[in-house]
Scaffold this active site. Structure first.
Site, PDB file in Angstrom:
ATOM      1  CD  GLU A 264      -1.674   2.071   2.284  1.00 11.73           C
ATOM      2  OE1 GLU A 264      -1.181   3.141   1.850  1.00 11.73           O
ATOM      3  OE2 GLU A 264      -1.918   1.851   3.477  1.00 11.73           O
ATOM      4  CB  CYS A 301      -1.451   6.523   2.973  1.00 10.50           C
ATOM      5  SG  CYS A 301      -2.423   5.566   4.123  1.00 10.50           S
TER       6      CYS A 301
END
Lengths: 527, 527
Positions: A264, A301
């Protein structure tokens, strides 16, 4: 107690000579503990233990795995102040955040414990035999998900607990029945070791095989690349930068036996603000976004790094409001001096690009490693033509793009790289005009948000935390929620296998009382 | 009618100058039709159409996709004798096999039609909002599976229908909502074109967008590699050799945006025959395996190429019996002269390895391209130390390994590459002694068979057709059965999205009446 050693299964070990320390960004100085990097011998020991542990652990019952996961949660809570102190010292994040993240970590462990205790997650399927079928008899076939084998987990710099040592990747892999080897994040090696000690204690207390977990220190890339290339490793989980995630993906796909890597990675999380919404509630949107952009010093993120609107008076006014609001916020500390430097460097680079304007730039003095929040603006055409502006600036920064019209807006969205999230700020009356924009946005992201902020990743079955590359290396999986377990398992079939030799999940009598697909019908019944 | 042209969406097209013909292995001569290889321009046209078709096709209802899939099945049946004739001419396989495979192909299309018509396959999840949750409100989150985008399918040489143009990969991808571009297999380009014409007719009849399907001719690797490297392609399906599958996997993982490749590749499908079983039913096992090894001229990916037993009188007698039985079988034709030559070459190489003995080798004259079935034997230690003997010999060939004991047997199994299947021939009384062997075997395969043969891949939900590398490039998926659709979809979440704008699968009122996970409970109800 932090020893600075590696956990090779249940044993503390420090055979190497390479050492390093962690850094306290609030004090702008190194922390006291000395960590010893894992050696090639220790890596091999950890993997041999993991491989032999796998043979037992893969068949451990859901009930027993649940006890193990719950015990990890308990042991993490038992670490109490020592953990919170190490976390804050190694991250510069405040105590409230540390406790919140610990709560999330414990919640995730309990969530996976509940999942494997209930047991239906293995997606058991049974198709019974039809002896007299023509032209050939139909065999009895039964399928369930089984663990892949030892998994290597690389934790995130920005989530020392929830996405690190006992974070989502580890919890999901252990729940699946995969031993885990953590490549400890060098920025929070002490926090990592404490959590590792909790996992080891839990494994011992609940009788899990030695090697079900190891924690390896490393300040560079060598330990990680040795792990990913090692034939005994069967999958990799990673949370971090595109550069780091891609490097691991490349190593894994170049192996003789390629293995899955779920990385990720970065995202700028586009936010589209439509004109009507701005007319109705400009101030509140500006205030909400000033807060979202600076949350956690912008080190999420899912940070909204890109805001898109249709140019005009309303958007100008919004930029002014957003700028005013964000400058009211007190700057906060970044995770590490390296990250603070990278933020300044990447921000300067973006701001120096042609025709990029600065709308807000916090300019009072701040302590070392504190980030000065910034809002930039640029017009649609310039943004479209300059890929540099599409790159993530990790920290409290966002660029507002002034688009000519919805066609250009759609064009920009279509040309973005893959993203974790996309957000629409809109009044319902205006959405139908933008259906093509929404469709284009869906094509680029893993999660669409309506009139909210992308920061905040709810841990629940309906969460997709992932998305098209480079948001992740494989958009077919999520890093958060119960379904993240699917990264670490594979379907496995038994044909005409005697009932007594089948795993409990597939036995006629359904001893686990799980939901199964029997001859294409979902049922909790037996055969 | 076979034109030799490509289908670029709905249009026949032959802009190129490179041509080729197919080959009739029974007649040992080329077939008459001339096929024109797709050009770079045609590839781009097909992909542009697929990309624009995707925007519509991804939102086509399950009901309408079901009509499309069922119409493809109908159109394939309408091709009638012309299809069977082309199939037989291009494969050398008998009419019965052609009809059987057509039945399987049609069955798969109907199976996916039923799946998408029912609709629950999208795994809809809903977690409702909790406004008053502390410390922050819980948002409304809803998740479902959505199609990845255009998929490129490479069909198999050995299954001109069921694993090719409208085979499992294509049917699953279309069911998922992904447009498909088939890179036609050069050995059966005519069969492929006929099936492509059926798909195009069905697409037109059921109002699917132009570009939902294209069929590109190619005799070399250029068209395929252009397709896999193309940014508009989002996933790849392949059935064939390890060399071919790995080359595509490498191309795909080296892209700027890596994409998933599901390649189902080679396998030698180990069969373990335990001593008690040999005592009780040696003759019937020998007869069954002689038949399985030669079925379809040994050209199945599940062909039993490796038989393992414990050395001794019973095993010697079995080898003798198996040899006698296999020599009674009339040789049959291979798919192509190239494949027949490769079989002879690979078989000779295996037989020339040190200490490999020939137990049976059909030695009468046979027509061109017919395969002479062969049984080899070798002892366990030699097999263990010689990786060449672990490679697939594609055709009617199997090697019987005489192991010293169960420890060596387990050692051999542990060192095998990944396999599609593993088979145990055993009496229930003796299996407990071999539990470690079974565990090792499970670790290397996708499907375990008890007292049966690996040939015959049942199409049902409980089938896993795949396995650890190199049986497939990603063991987390199956190529056969309803769950093979998961290769072509990704989870996607909506957060706080207005009910009216949600797809039907996620709307409060559950208009599709599908099974959903609502706040962690499976239900067909509404909200």
């Amino acid at each position: 107690m932090i020893t600075g050693k590696n956990y090779i299964g249940n044993q503390l070990s420090a055979k190497g000579s390479k050492t390093y320390k962690t850094f306290n960004p609030q004090l702008n100085s190194e922390n006291k503990h000395v960590f010893t990097e894992a050696t090639t011998v220790e890596i091999q020991e950890a993997l041999s233990l993991a491989t032999s542990a796998y043979k037992k652990f893969k068949d451990v019952s859901g009930q027993d795995k649940a006890e193990f996961l719950n015990a990890i949660a308990d042991e993490i809570l038992t670490l109490d102040d020592a953990l919170i102190k190490a976390y804050c010292e190694e991250s510069g994040l405040p105590e409230g955040r540390a406790k919140g993240e610990r709560g999330r970590t414990v919640f995730q462990l309990h969530m996976f414990a509940d999942l494997v205790k209930e047991g239906s997650w293995v997606e058991a399927c049974i198709d019974t035999a039809v002896q007299n079928r023509e032209p050939a008899p139909k065999p009895d076939l039964r399928k369930m998900l089984i663990p892949l084998g030892p998994v290597v987990v690389f934790g995130a710099s920005n989530f020392p607990l929830a996405y690190s040592t006992a974070g989502g990747d580890t919890a999901a892999a252990l729940a699946a029945g995969c031993p885990v080897i953590v490549k400890s994040h060098p920025m929070h090696a002490g926090t990592g070791e404490l959590v590792a000690s909790a996992i080891i204690k839990a494994a011992e207390k609940t009788g899990m095989p030695n090697g079900v977990f190891s924690n390896l220190n490393s300040s560079g890339i060598e330990v990680g690349s040795q792990l990913v290339k090692h034939p005994q490793v069967k999958a990799v989980g990673f949370t971090g930068s595109i550069k780091g995630g891609r490097a691991l993906y490349d190593l894994a796909s170049q192996r003789n036996e390629p293995i899955p890597v779920f990385a990720e990675m970065g995202s700028i999380n586009p936010v589209i603000i439509l004109p009507e919404a701005l007319k109705v509630r400009l101030e509140s949107i500006a205030k909400t976004y000033a807060s979202s952009i600076t949350l956690g010093t912008g080190q999420f993120c899912t940070n909204p790094g890109l805001i898109l609107g249709i140019k005009g008076e309303s958007l100008d006014k919004f930029i002014k409001n957003l700028s005013d609001e964000i400058l009211k916020i007190e700057p906060t500390c970044m995770l590490h001096s390296n990250i603070a430097h990278a933020f300044e460097k990447n921000k300067s680079k973006a701001l120096s690009e042609s025709k990029v304007q600065v709308a807000a730039n916090y300019d009072s003095d701040v302590p070392a490693n504190y980030a000065k929040q910034t809002i930039a603006t640029v017009n649609g055409q310039v943004f479209l033509e300059n890929p540099t502006l599409h790159h993530e600036v990790f920290g409290p920064y966002s660029i507002v793009v002034q688009c000519d019209n919805e066609v250009q807006l759609k064009d920009i969205i279509s040309k973005l790289e893959g993203q974790l999230t996309g957000t629409m700020i809109a009044e319902e009356s205006e959405t139908s005009k933008y259906s093509e924009v929404i469709s284009a946005l869906q094509n680029r992201v893993g999660r669409l948000i309506y009139n909210g902020v992308p920061t905040g990743v709810e841990v629940c079955p309906s969460m997709t935390h992932g998305g098209p590359y480079p948001a992740s290396t494989d958009s077919r999986f999520t890093a958060v929620g119960i379904h993240s377990i699917k990264r670490w398992v594979r379907p496995f079939s038994y044909q005409d296998w005697p009932n007594s030799m089948l795993p409990n999940a597939l036995k006629n009598e359904n001893p686990l009382k799980i939901t199964r697909l029997i001859n294409n019908k979902q049922t909790k019944g037996s055969l």
